[in-house]
Design a protein around this motif. Sequence first.
Motif, mmCIF file in Angstrom:
data_model
loop_
_atom_site.group_PDB
_atom_site.id
_atom_site.type_symbol
_atom_site.label_atom_id
_atom_site.label_comp_id
_atom_site.label_asym_id
_atom_site.label_seq_id
_atom_site.Cartn_x
_atom_site.Cartn_y
_atom_site.Cartn_z
ATOM 1 N N THR A 1 2.701 3.110 4.703
ATOM 2 C CA THR A 1 2.059 2.173 2.691
ATOM 3 C C THR A 1 0.777 2.156 3.487
ATOM 4 O O THR A 1 -0.509 2.300 2.474
ATOM 5 N N PHE A 2 1.445 0.880 3.890
ATOM 6 C CA PHE A 2 -0.887 -0.345 4.166
ATOM 7 C C PHE A 2 -1.112 0.887 4.945
ATOM 8 O O PHE A 2 -2.770 0.402 4.766
ATOM 9 N N GLY A 3 -1.168 1.179 5.351
ATOM 10 C CA GLY A 3 -1.996 1.940 7.072
ATOM 11 C C GLY A 3 -2.500 3.356 5.932
ATOM 12 O O GLY A 3 -3.839 3.650 6.363
ATOM 13 N N SER A 4 -1.616 3.421 5.498
ATOM 14 C CA SER A 4 -2.301 5.001 4.526
ATOM 15 C C SER A 4 -3.333 4.526 3.348
ATOM 16 O O SER A 4 -4.387 4.737 3.173
ATOM 17 N N ALA A 5 -2.768 3.127 2.480
ATOM 18 C CA ALA A 5 -3.658 2.712 2.202
ATOM 19 C C ALA A 5 -5.502 2.848 2.481
ATOM 20 O O ALA A 5 -6.131 2.593 1.620
ATOM 21 N N ALA A 6 -5.167 1.852 3.634
ATOM 22 C CA ALA A 6 -5.914 0.856 3.913
ATOM 23 C C ALA A 6 -7.305 2.342 4.695
ATOM 24 O O ALA A 6 -8.975 2.766 4.881
ATOM 25 N N MET A 7 -6.396 3.447 5.071
ATOM 26 C CA MET A 7 -7.326 4.672 5.139
ATOM 27 C C MET A 7 -7.635 5.108 4.196
ATOM 28 O O MET A 7 -8.458 5.719 4.489
ATOM 29 N N GLY A 8 -7.351 5.235 3.022
ATOM 30 C CA GLY A 8 -7.563 6.394 1.889
ATOM 31 C C GLY A 8 -8.723 5.305 1.214
ATOM 32 O O GLY A 8 -9.604 6.063 1.066
ATOM 33 N N SER A 9 -7.832 3.931 1.292
ATOM 34 C CA SER A 9 -9.503 2.946 0.568
ATOM 35 C C SER A 9 -10.866 3.491 1.351
ATOM 36 O O SER A 9 -12.083 3.080 0.757
ATOM 37 N N ALA A 10 -10.708 3.195 2.673
ATOM 38 C CA ALA A 10 -11.752 3.744 3.961
ATOM 39 C C ALA A 10 -13.434 4.726 3.618
ATOM 40 O O ALA A 10 -13.485 4.956 3.586
ATOM 41 N N VAL A 11 -12.166 5.753 3.198
ATOM 42 C CA VAL A 11 -12.625 7.390 3.501
ATOM 43 C C VAL A 11 -12.941 7.199 2.106
ATOM 44 O O VAL A 11 -14.178 7.573 1.651
ATOM 45 N N MET A 12 -12.827 6.942 0.966
ATOM 46 C CA MET A 12 -13.167 6.736 -0.813
ATOM 47 C C MET A 12 -14.337 6.402 -0.567
ATOM 48 O O MET A 12 -15.442 6.406 -1.599
ATOM 49 N N ALA A 13 -15.047 5.341 0.233
ATOM 50 C CA ALA A 13 -15.678 4.259 0.623
ATOM 51 C C ALA A 13 -17.313 4.671 1.405
ATOM 52 O O ALA A 13 -17.664 4.025 0.780
ATOM 53 N N MET A 14 -16.844 5.505 1.885
ATOM 54 C CA MET A 14 -17.864 6.513 2.749
ATOM 55 C C MET A 14 -18.789 6.670 1.738
ATOM 56 O O MET A 14 -19.944 6.509 2.388
ATOM 57 N N GLY A 15 -18.915 6.951 0.700
ATOM 58 C CA GLY A 15 -20.038 7.473 0.005
ATOM 59 C C GLY A 15 -20.752 6.312 -0.930
ATOM 60 O O GLY A 15 -22.222 6.470 -1.493
ATOM 61 N N ASN A 16 -20.597 5.087 -0.410
ATOM 62 C CA ASN A 16 -20.746 4.061 -0.995
ATOM 63 C C ASN A 16 -21.689 2.566 -0.108
ATOM 64 O O ASN A 16 -21.088 2.949 0.810
ATOM 65 N N ASP A 17 -22.945 2.045 -1.035
ATOM 66 C CA ASP A 17 -23.862 1.826 -0.511
ATOM 67 C C ASP A 17 -23.084 0.507 -0.035
ATOM 68 O O ASP A 17 -23.741 -0.091 -1.748
ATOM 69 N N ARG A 18 -23.075 -0.322 1.229
ATOM 70 C CA ARG A 18 -22.605 -2.235 -0.193
ATOM 71 C C ARG A 18 -22.866 -3.446 0.080
ATOM 72 O O ARG A 18 -23.769 -4.003 -1.221
ATOM 73 N N ARG A 19 -24.590 -2.854 -0.065
ATOM 74 C CA ARG A 19 -25.806 -3.718 0.120
ATOM 75 C C ARG A 19 -26.003 -3.267 -1.849
ATOM 76 O O ARG A 19 -26.984 -3.748 -2.178
ATOM 77 N N GLY A 20 -25.788 -2.368 -3.112
ATOM 78 C CA GLY A 20 -25.569 -2.499 -4.125
ATOM 79 C C GLY A 20 -26.030 -1.117 -4.493
ATOM 80 O O GLY A 20 -25.801 -1.215 -5.436
ATOM 81 N N GLY A 21 -26.950 -0.522 -3.633
ATOM 82 C CA GLY A 21 -27.169 0.724 -3.914
ATOM 83 C C GLY A 21 -25.952 1.864 -3.706
ATOM 84 O O GLY A 21 -24.721 1.189 -3.438
ATOM 85 N N SER A 22 -26.275 3.133 -3.664
ATOM 86 C CA SER A 22 -25.113 4.231 -3.760
ATOM 87 C C SER A 22 -26.189 5.711 -3.079
ATOM 88 O O SER A 22 -26.749 5.943 -3.518
ATOM 89 N N ARG A 23 -25.337 5.988 -2.165
ATOM 90 C CA ARG A 23 -25.565 7.410 -1.779
ATOM 91 C C ARG A 23 -25.028 8.060 -2.095
ATOM 92 O O ARG A 23 -25.336 9.394 -2.030
ATOM 93 N N GLY A 24 -23.928 8.124 -2.850
ATOM 94 C CA GLY A 24 -23.610 9.286 -3.952
ATOM 95 C C GLY A 24 -23.975 9.306 -4.525
ATOM 96 O O GLY A 24 -24.684 8.724 -5.262
ATOM 97 N N GLY A 25 -23.318 10.263 -5.245
ATOM 98 C CA GLY A 25 -23.668 10.444 -7.022
ATOM 99 C C GLY A 25 -24.345 11.105 -7.349
ATOM 100 O O GLY A 25 -24.627 13.015 -7.583
#
Length: 119
Positions: free
Chosen positions: A64-88
């Motif tokens: 449960t927690f391993g797949s949730a952590a892996m899935g959230s990491a994959v889904m967050a790959m397109g986001n720039d953590r500095r406030g901008g967005s690389r995707g979209g």
Amino acid sequence: MSRPLLRQPLFRLLAINLAAGVCLATLLLGGLLLVNPGHLRELIFADNSPGTALGLLLFGFVITFGSAAMGSAVMAMGNDRRGGSRGGKRMIELFPGAEPIPVRAERSMQTRRRSEPGS
């Protein structure tokens, strides 16, 4: 000795997040045994083979927690953590110098029927 699998960024990302999920699952199992809700700890350790119950419980938490952590990491790959967005809204440039053409979209018949007065 070279480890070619660990040099791939996607595999490294998944492995790190799986390890985080395993740590979280282990902490949750320890906390569950510590808190002892509904006398769960006593029920598990009263059995002849408590390792089986603990192993199955840990396995479920790891999945449960391993797949949730892996899935959230994959889904967050397109986001720039500095406030901008690389995707979209970035345009993939298939043809260098091409300009987008504005197009007016009409509503579908079902949407029109629902929004008309008297429907």
